[in-house]
Scaffold this motif. Sequence first.
Motif, PDB file in Angstrom:
ATOM      1  N   SER A  62      17.702  -0.325  -5.925  1.00 31.42           N
ATOM      2  CA  SER A  62      19.142  -0.525  -5.845  1.00 31.42           C
ATOM      3  C   SER A  62      19.439  -1.695  -4.923  1.00 31.42           C
ATOM      4  CB  SER A  62      19.824   0.742  -5.342  1.00 31.42           C
ATOM      5  OG  SER A  62      21.213   0.539  -5.271  1.00 31.42           O
ATOM      6  N   GLY A  63      19.380  -2.904  -5.473  1.00 30.08           N
ATOM      7  CA  GLY A  63      19.563  -4.117  -4.692  1.00 30.08           C
ATOM      8  C   GLY A  63      20.944  -4.273  -4.096  1.00 30.08           C
ATOM      9  N   SER A  83      14.979   6.492  -2.340  1.00 32.18           N
ATOM     10  CA  SER A  83      13.678   7.127  -2.115  1.00 32.18           C
ATOM     11  C   SER A  83      12.762   6.192  -1.331  1.00 32.18           C
ATOM     12  CB  SER A  83      13.014   7.484  -3.454  1.00 32.18           C
ATOM     13  OG  SER A  83      12.658   6.298  -4.143  1.00 32.18           O
ATOM     14  N   GLN A  84      11.695   6.778  -0.785  1.00 31.31           N
ATOM     15  CA  GLN A  84      10.706   5.956  -0.086  1.00 31.31           C
ATOM     16  C   GLN A  84      10.012   5.010  -1.065  1.00 31.31           C
ATOM     17  OE1 GLN A  84      10.155   5.722   3.288  1.00 31.31           O
ATOM     18  NE2 GLN A  84       8.858   3.998   2.705  1.00 31.31           N
ATOM     19  N   LYS A  89       8.862  -0.502  -2.874  1.00 28.87           N
ATOM     20  CA  LYS A  89       8.954  -1.525  -3.911  1.00 28.87           C
ATOM     21  C   LYS A  89       9.776  -2.710  -3.403  1.00 28.87           C
ATOM     22  CE  LYS A  89       9.224  -2.552  -8.654  1.00 28.87           C
ATOM     23  NZ  LYS A  89       9.404  -2.095 -10.005  1.00 28.87           N
ATOM     24  N   ALA A  90      10.837  -2.455  -2.675  1.00 28.49           N
ATOM     25  CA  ALA A  90      11.653  -3.539  -2.118  1.00 28.49           C
ATOM     26  C   ALA A  90      10.817  -4.400  -1.176  1.00 28.49           C
ATOM     27  CB  ALA A  90      12.869  -2.969  -1.395  1.00 28.49           C
ATOM     28  N   LYS A  91       9.979  -3.767  -0.381  1.00 27.07           N
ATOM     29  CA  LYS A  91       9.092  -4.504   0.520  1.00 27.07           C
ATOM     30  C   LYS A  91       8.101  -5.366  -0.273  1.00 27.07           C
ATOM     31  CE  LYS A  91       7.248  -1.910   3.785  1.00 27.07           C
ATOM     32  NZ  LYS A  91       6.800  -0.765   4.603  1.00 27.07           N
ATOM     33  N   ARG A  92       7.544  -4.817  -1.346  1.00 24.43           N
ATOM     34  CA  ARG A  92       6.599  -5.574  -2.180  1.00 24.43           C
ATOM     35  C   ARG A  92       7.283  -6.768  -2.849  1.00 24.43           C
ATOM     36  NH1 ARG A  92       4.973  -0.423  -3.679  1.00 24.43           N
ATOM     37  NH2 ARG A  92       5.976  -0.597  -5.713  1.00 24.43           N
ATOM     38  N   VAL A 110      16.145   5.959   3.671  1.00 26.78           N
ATOM     39  CA  VAL A 110      16.375   6.770   2.489  1.00 26.78           C
ATOM     40  C   VAL A 110      17.690   7.508   2.673  1.00 26.78           C
ATOM     41  CG1 VAL A 110      15.536   8.677   1.073  1.00 26.78           C
ATOM     42  CG2 VAL A 110      13.916   7.011   2.038  1.00 26.78           C
ATOM     43  N   SER A 111      18.531   7.431   1.665  1.00 24.79           N
ATOM     44  CA  SER A 111      19.820   8.104   1.696  1.00 24.79           C
ATOM     45  C   SER A 111      20.007   8.880   0.408  1.00 24.79           C
ATOM     46  CB  SER A 111      20.949   7.086   1.854  1.00 24.79           C
ATOM     47  OG  SER A 111      22.192   7.709   1.722  1.00 24.79           O
TER      48      SER A 111
END
Length: 113
Positions: A62-63, A83-84, A89-92, A110-111
């Motif tokens: 969710s960008g 989610s974690q 994935k955002a970090k990758r 995470v929310s």
Amino acid sequence: MRKNVSILAAALAAFMFSGAALANEDKPEKKTAAEAESAQPVGDTWITTKVKSSLLADNDVSGTKIEVDTVNGVVFLTGTASSQAQIDKAKRIAAAVEGVSKVDASKLVVSAN
């Protein structure tokens, strides 16, 4: 007489110009806020834009809830993910962008919302 006046005027103009140039050499250049924070503001802006657009293009992340900031090649991700796995994935995605030296996602949480 006219010739002497024009020569004198030209000499005076040259003297004033050289004095102005010398006066400006003593003044330090002013830096913008972006330059003060980053040694590579243009590169950082490009990285931020590329990371943000990559996050928005990915269907699994969710960008719109993730903010991106870059300072000296270090990308800071803040905001929320559902989610974690989305955080990972955002970090990758961010790490895969050219010019990124490190990704800090410590403020990406995470929310349930």
